[in-house]
Design a protein around this motif. Structure first.
Motif, mmCIF file in Angstrom:
data_model
loop_
_atom_site.group_PDB
_atom_site.id
_atom_site.type_symbol
_atom_site.label_atom_id
_atom_site.label_comp_id
_atom_site.label_asym_id
_atom_site.label_seq_id
_atom_site.Cartn_x
_atom_site.Cartn_y
_atom_site.Cartn_z
ATOM 1 N N SER A 128 -9.152 19.084 9.900
ATOM 2 C CA SER A 128 -7.949 19.376 10.684
ATOM 3 C C SER A 128 -7.479 18.166 11.489
ATOM 4 C CB SER A 128 -8.214 20.552 11.631
ATOM 5 O OG SER A 128 -9.280 20.247 12.518
ATOM 6 N N GLN A 129 -8.368 17.170 11.662
ATOM 7 C CA GLN A 129 -7.997 15.971 12.431
ATOM 8 C C GLN A 129 -7.255 14.941 11.598
ATOM 9 O OE1 GLN A 129 -10.886 16.467 11.032
ATOM 10 N NE2 GLN A 129 -11.775 14.536 10.339
ATOM 11 N N ILE A 130 -7.181 15.113 10.288
ATOM 12 C CA ILE A 130 -6.549 14.124 9.409
ATOM 13 C C ILE A 130 -5.032 14.330 9.396
ATOM 14 C CG2 ILE A 130 -6.381 13.230 7.053
ATOM 15 C CD1 ILE A 130 -9.027 12.609 8.375
ATOM 16 N N PRO A 131 -4.239 13.336 9.829
ATOM 17 C CA PRO A 131 -2.775 13.486 9.796
ATOM 18 C C PRO A 131 -2.217 13.389 8.370
ATOM 19 C CG PRO A 131 -3.487 11.739 11.319
ATOM 20 C CD PRO A 131 -4.654 12.073 10.451
ATOM 21 N N VAL A 132 -1.060 14.004 8.184
ATOM 22 C CA VAL A 132 -0.330 13.940 6.917
ATOM 23 C C VAL A 132 0.945 13.132 7.141
ATOM 24 C CG1 VAL A 132 0.841 15.249 5.109
ATOM 25 C CG2 VAL A 132 -1.248 16.163 6.163
ATOM 26 N N MET A 133 1.044 12.022 6.430
ATOM 27 C CA MET A 133 2.255 11.197 6.453
ATOM 28 C C MET A 133 3.073 11.558 5.214
ATOM 29 S SD MET A 133 2.678 7.018 6.314
ATOM 30 C CE MET A 133 2.205 6.717 8.031
ATOM 31 N N SER A 134 4.109 12.319 5.396
ATOM 32 C CA SER A 134 4.881 12.814 4.261
ATOM 33 C C SER A 134 5.960 11.827 3.815
ATOM 34 C CB SER A 134 5.565 14.132 4.618
ATOM 35 O OG SER A 134 6.414 14.540 3.558
ATOM 36 N N TYR A 135 5.976 11.531 2.523
ATOM 37 C CA TYR A 135 7.150 10.893 1.923
ATOM 38 C C TYR A 135 8.233 11.975 1.893
ATOM 39 C CZ TYR A 135 4.307 7.038 -0.154
ATOM 40 O OH TYR A 135 3.499 5.959 -0.398
ATOM 41 N N SER A 136 8.834 12.214 3.028
ATOM 42 C CA SER A 136 9.753 13.353 3.159
ATOM 43 C C SER A 136 11.035 13.152 2.372
ATOM 44 C CB SER A 136 10.095 13.558 4.635
ATOM 45 O OG SER A 136 8.947 13.782 5.389
ATOM 46 N N VAL A 137 11.556 11.917 2.423
ATOM 47 C CA VAL A 137 12.858 11.614 1.825
ATOM 48 C C VAL A 137 12.648 10.458 0.859
ATOM 49 C CG1 VAL A 137 15.236 10.954 2.278
ATOM 50 C CG2 VAL A 137 13.998 12.383 3.934
ATOM 51 N N LYS A 138 12.361 10.812 -0.376
ATOM 52 C CA LYS A 138 12.080 9.811 -1.410
ATOM 53 C C LYS A 138 13.141 9.935 -2.495
ATOM 54 C CE LYS A 138 8.447 8.194 -4.538
ATOM 55 N NZ LYS A 138 7.052 8.434 -5.000
ATOM 56 N N TYR A 139 13.946 8.899 -2.587
ATOM 57 C CA TYR A 139 15.066 8.920 -3.521
ATOM 58 C C TYR A 139 14.636 8.464 -4.915
ATOM 59 C CZ TYR A 139 18.370 9.876 0.217
ATOM 60 O OH TYR A 139 19.062 10.477 1.241
ATOM 61 N N CYS A 140 15.325 8.970 -5.917
ATOM 62 C CA CYS A 140 15.119 8.546 -7.299
ATOM 63 C C CYS A 140 15.826 7.206 -7.459
ATOM 64 C CB CYS A 140 15.675 9.590 -8.261
ATOM 65 S SG CYS A 140 15.220 9.293 -9.985
ATOM 66 N N SER A 141 15.084 6.135 -7.219
ATOM 67 C CA SER A 141 15.682 4.823 -7.004
ATOM 68 C C SER A 141 15.369 3.845 -8.123
ATOM 69 C CB SER A 141 15.154 4.260 -5.672
ATOM 70 O OG SER A 141 15.543 2.919 -5.491
ATOM 71 N N ALA A 142 16.295 2.915 -8.343
ATOM 72 C CA ALA A 142 16.073 1.816 -9.282
ATOM 73 C C ALA A 142 15.172 0.737 -8.700
ATOM 74 C CB ALA A 142 17.418 1.195 -9.671
ATOM 75 N N PHE A 143 14.855 0.834 -7.400
ATOM 76 C CA PHE A 143 14.095 -0.219 -6.726
ATOM 77 C C PHE A 143 12.583 -0.074 -6.856
ATOM 78 C CE2 PHE A 143 18.232 -0.411 -4.682
ATOM 79 C CZ PHE A 143 18.459 -1.773 -4.594
ATOM 80 N N TYR A 144 12.123 0.895 -7.660
ATOM 81 C CA TYR A 144 10.685 1.088 -7.825
ATOM 82 C C TYR A 144 10.113 0.339 -9.032
ATOM 83 C CZ TYR A 144 11.652 5.197 -4.852
ATOM 84 O OH TYR A 144 12.063 6.045 -3.853
ATOM 85 N N GLY A 145 10.944 -0.349 -9.784
ATOM 86 C CA GLY A 145 10.495 -0.954 -11.032
ATOM 87 C C GLY A 145 9.250 -1.815 -10.925
#
Length: 325
Positions: free
Chosen positions: A185-202
């Motif tokens: 329960s002490q482990i935080p969750v860092m959410s990729y809440s807003v992740k766009y379908c992007s051309a910049f991931y190549g």
């Protein structure tokens, strides 16, 4: 000419005065450094599309983490290169998987450094998608079950923060519940809440060998045209128990960073992604711009827009320059 009462240039007359009134500042403590971890020993394999970035074995990663900690960088985020890929991405949630081994080694060697783990299946699946394929698409709920197993496995290995990047509906609540029930329960969750379908991931996909083998990720990552949807996604993650929010990519979505900062009180991360890094690198190497100045200006814009934390492949270079000032 009319006598001017207000002359903004008065505050720009010297470097010292400019520093005194500077509104946005960057320090190494603002950054998280991504690392690509592979099996083997003494491996440091360059990623061709990301000059300066390497796939590294655990022993090399440990040495790198020691240096990052000495430079004042507080955290790393780990991405795994598995020994073998399969339809379910099994090494992602194997307690002896590459990331689990890396977490244990890094936390033993550099306990003060925060270790964040990417919770997703795309690095581990042979089809390159972020979850389980059913009838030609990623099946949301079956994928979430495996992501919960992965997050618990990372926590069991000693991860300080887990960061789900998959964009499945309901995964934050399920991971939070799973971690709590497993005694984390002490482990935080860092959410990729807003992740766009992007051309910049190549370039990232080159590094992780995670390019989808069919189709694309438009059915689960967000449409770059949408901004109101970002508020919906972030709101759901807040309701489900996220401890951090994140926007990815950063520079094309500074408006989204600013919007989330205005609407939510959770710490906000922004991921300065591989394509953003590679563009500046390429232009600098070709002499088209001053790489160091373009790097700092870009990173400043992310902080100015509202990011509290910047995940960037430039983290180490920035910290080295910062220490040299």
């Amino acid at each position: 000419m009319q006598e001017l009462i207000r002359r903004p240039r008065r505050l720009r007359t010297s470097p010292t005065l400019r520093r005194m009134v500077q509104e946005t500042t960057l320090t190494p403590s603002d950054f998280v450094m991504p690392l690509f971890i592979c099996h083997g020993e003494k491996i440091s394999q360059p990623v061709g599309s990301m000059p300066g970035v390497n796939r590294v074995s655990i022993d090399v990663a440990v040495a790198e983490c020691r240096e990052l900690q000495q430079l004042g960088i507080p955290a790393v985020i780990l991405f795994g290169i598995p020994a073998a890929k399969d339809p379910l991405g099994k090494e992602g949630y194997d307690d002896n998987g590459i990331i689990q081994q890396a977490v244990r080694a890094i936390k033993q060697a550099v306990p003060e450094l925060l270790v964040i783990t990417d919770v997703c299946l795309c690095e581990y699946t042979d089809h390159g998608h972020c979850g389980v394929i059913v009838d030609g698409d990623v099946h949301n709920d079956t994928t979430v079950e495996l992501l919960v197993k992965e997050a618990i496995s990372h926590a069991r290995a000693g991860a300080d923060i887990v960061a789900p990047s998959d964009m499945m509906d309901g995964r934050i609540g399920s991971i939070r519940e799973g971690l709590d029930e497993a005694g984390f329960s002490q482990i935080p969750v860092m959410s990729y809440s807003v992740k766009y379908c992007s051309a910049f991931y190549g370039p990232f996909r080159d590094a992780a060998d995670s390019t989808p083998q069919f189709g694309d990720r438009k059915t689960y990552q967000m449409d770059p045209a949408n901004s109101r949807e970002a508020i919906v996604e972030a709101s759901l993650d807040v309701e489900e128990g996220a401890d951090f929010l994140m926007v990815k990519p950063a520079l094309p979505y500074l408006d989204i960073i600013a919007s989330l900062k205005e609407n939510f009180s959770l710490p906000l991360a922004a991921y300065h992604v591989s394509g953003e890094y590679a563009m500046i690198k390429a232009a600098g190497r070709n002499g088209w711009l001053d790489e160091a100045k373009a790097m700092e200006e870009s990173l400043l814009s992310i902080k100015r827009a509202g990011a509290d934390i910047i995940i960037s492949y430039y983290a180490k270079e920035f910290a080295q320059r910062y220490q040299g000032k």
